[in-house]
Design an enzyme around this catalytic site. Structure first.
Site, short mmCIF file in Angstrom:
data_model
loop_
_atom_site.label_atom_id
_atom_site.label_comp_id
_atom_site.label_asym_id
_atom_site.label_seq_id
_atom_site.Cartn_x
_atom_site.Cartn_y
_atom_site.Cartn_z
N SER A 182 29.82 -21.73 -23.11
CA SER A 182 30.93 -21.57 -22.17
C SER A 182 30.60 -20.54 -21.10
CB SER A 182 32.16 -21.10 -22.97
OG SER A 182 33.24 -20.79 -22.14
N TYR A 242 37.81 -2.88 -26.06
CA TYR A 242 36.87 -3.65 -25.23
C TYR A 242 35.95 -2.70 -24.45
CZ TYR A 242 35.37 -7.27 -21.91
OH TYR A 242 34.62 -8.15 -21.15
P1 NAD Z 1 33.82 -17.33 -22.57
O1 NAD Z 1 34.97 -17.11 -23.49
O2 NAD Z 1 33.91 -18.37 -21.51
O3 NAD Z 1 32.51 -17.60 -23.43
C1 NAD Z 1 32.17 -16.82 -24.53
C2 NAD Z 1 31.40 -17.68 -25.50
O4 NAD Z 1 31.03 -16.83 -26.60
C3 NAD Z 1 32.24 -18.84 -26.10
O5 NAD Z 1 31.51 -20.05 -26.03
C4 NAD Z 1 32.47 -18.41 -27.54
O6 NAD Z 1 32.52 -19.51 -28.45
C5 NAD Z 1 31.26 -17.54 -27.81
N1 NAD Z 1 31.50 -16.57 -28.87
C6 NAD Z 1 32.56 -15.74 -29.00
N2 NAD Z 1 32.45 -15.01 -30.11
C7 NAD Z 1 31.28 -15.38 -30.70
C8 NAD Z 1 30.61 -14.98 -31.88
N3 NAD Z 1 31.13 -14.06 -32.70
N4 NAD Z 1 29.42 -15.56 -32.16
C9 NAD Z 1 28.89 -16.51 -31.35
N5 NAD Z 1 29.48 -16.94 -30.23
C10 NAD Z 1 30.68 -16.38 -29.91
O7 NAD Z 1 33.54 -15.87 -21.94
P2 NAD Z 1 32.82 -15.46 -20.58
O8 NAD Z 1 33.87 -15.15 -19.59
O9 NAD Z 1 31.71 -16.38 -20.24
O10 NAD Z 1 32.22 -14.05 -21.03
C11 NAD Z 1 30.88 -13.89 -21.41
C12 NAD Z 1 30.61 -12.40 -21.60
O11 NAD Z 1 30.86 -11.74 -20.37
C13 NAD Z 1 31.51 -11.72 -22.63
O12 NAD Z 1 30.74 -10.78 -23.33
C14 NAD Z 1 32.55 -11.03 -21.79
O13 NAD Z 1 33.08 -9.89 -22.43
C15 NAD Z 1 31.74 -10.66 -20.58
N6 NAD Z 1 32.54 -10.46 -19.38
C16 NAD Z 1 33.24 -11.50 -18.82
C17 NAD Z 1 34.00 -11.25 -17.68
C18 NAD Z 1 34.79 -12.34 -17.01
O14 NAD Z 1 35.48 -12.02 -16.04
N7 NAD Z 1 34.72 -13.57 -17.44
C19 NAD Z 1 34.03 -9.97 -17.13
C20 NAD Z 1 33.31 -8.96 -17.72
C21 NAD Z 1 32.55 -9.21 -18.84
#
Ligand code: NAD
Length: 254
Positions: free
Chosen positions: A15, A160
């Protein structure tokens, strides 16, 4: 390090930021393993890229070790590129109207985001160290995902921000430790990106968030995260630091 023909493992690759990164690496010729808790999502991305899907909880030491072994068997070598995008974001006040934040929320957030990232990095680095160096003397690159909440955590983000702050903090000592093996460690601290994690927010909250982004005044595109990941892999002089990727956003207190 050149990307073509390298084995890459991307956690959370089913994702959002992870999926975009897996797509970009595959487009540059990498053989990609998608590690995700959500195996259906991982399968979908892997099928699209001709990669492999691996199911594991990043916080589970044994499961992640097994997933690395599977990736090596399926893709013909240990990953030289390991990118951690798996993460969760649960908001809760330390002491809210309903009482103290449940310890479970704090523990789960740290477990997935921090312990999970550490776990994947340690499994990756151990296997990278056994590889022959490339022509640039590199054995591998680890990229971890922090968040701008690392520096400007908002109300309700104690757990977080703590998890992401630690990811940023361990980048330099890890890079120093792995330097003699030619393994680089970097972290990306994304601002606000258009992914399923953000799509869950109510419309007015999303609008308020976007209003705080100076330029470009929109959410980041996952492809822009992937572009930075590509640059980090390609540029051997990037090591031991955390890069904010955020359109100059500074999160307000709430
Ligand atoms: P998302 O929810 O779209 O994707 C996260 C993926 O991680 C999902 O497919 C989920 O199934 C997988 N996942 C969750 N927990 C898991 C586990 N314990 N083991 C294996 N897989 C697991 O999230 P995203 O927005 O793509 O975020 C990705 C990273 O970026 C995260 O670490 C998030 O904290 C960080 N982040 C995102 C944003 C944002 O604005 N989207 C901002 C800052 C940081």
């Amino acid at each position: 390090m050149k990307i073509n023909e390298q084995v890459a493992l991307v956690t959370g690759g089913g994702s959002g930021l992870g999926a975009a990164t897996a797509r970009r690496l595959a487009a540059k010729g990498a053989k990609v393993a998608i590690l995700d808790f959500n195996i259906d999502a991982a399968n979908e991305v892997a099928a699209e890229l001709g990669g492999v899907a691996l199911q594991a909880d990043v916080a589970d030491q044994e499961a992640v070790g097994g997933a690395f072994d599977q990736a090596i068997a399926d893709l013909g070598g240990a990953p030289r590129i390991a990118i951690s995008c798996a993460g969760i974001g649960m908001a809760a006040r330390i002491v809210g109207r309903e009482g103290k934040m449940s310890f479970d929320v704090f523990e789960r957030t740290l477990k997935v985001n921090l312990f999970g990232t550490y776990n994947v990095m340690s499994h990756a680095a151990q296997r990278m160290m056994e590889l022959e160096p490339t022509e640039t003397g590199e054995r591998g690159v680890v990229i971890n995902t922090a968040s701008v909440a690392w520096e400007d955590g908002q109300l309700g983000q104690a757990a977080y921000a703590a998890s992401k702050g630690a990811i940023a903090s361990m980048c330099l000592p890890a890079a120093r430790e792995f330097a003699r093996s030619g393994v680089r460690v970097m972290a990306i601290a994304p601002g606000l990106f258009h992914t399923p994690m953000m799509e869950g927010l109510p419309e007015e909250v999303a609008a308020q968030i976007t209003a705080n982004i100076p330029f470009p005044d929109r959410l980041g595109a996952p492809e822009e995260y992937a572009l930075l990941a590509e640059q980090i892999v390609s540029n051997p002089y990037l090591n031991g630091t955390t890069i904010r990727l955020d359109g100059a956003v500074r999160l307000p207190p709430r």
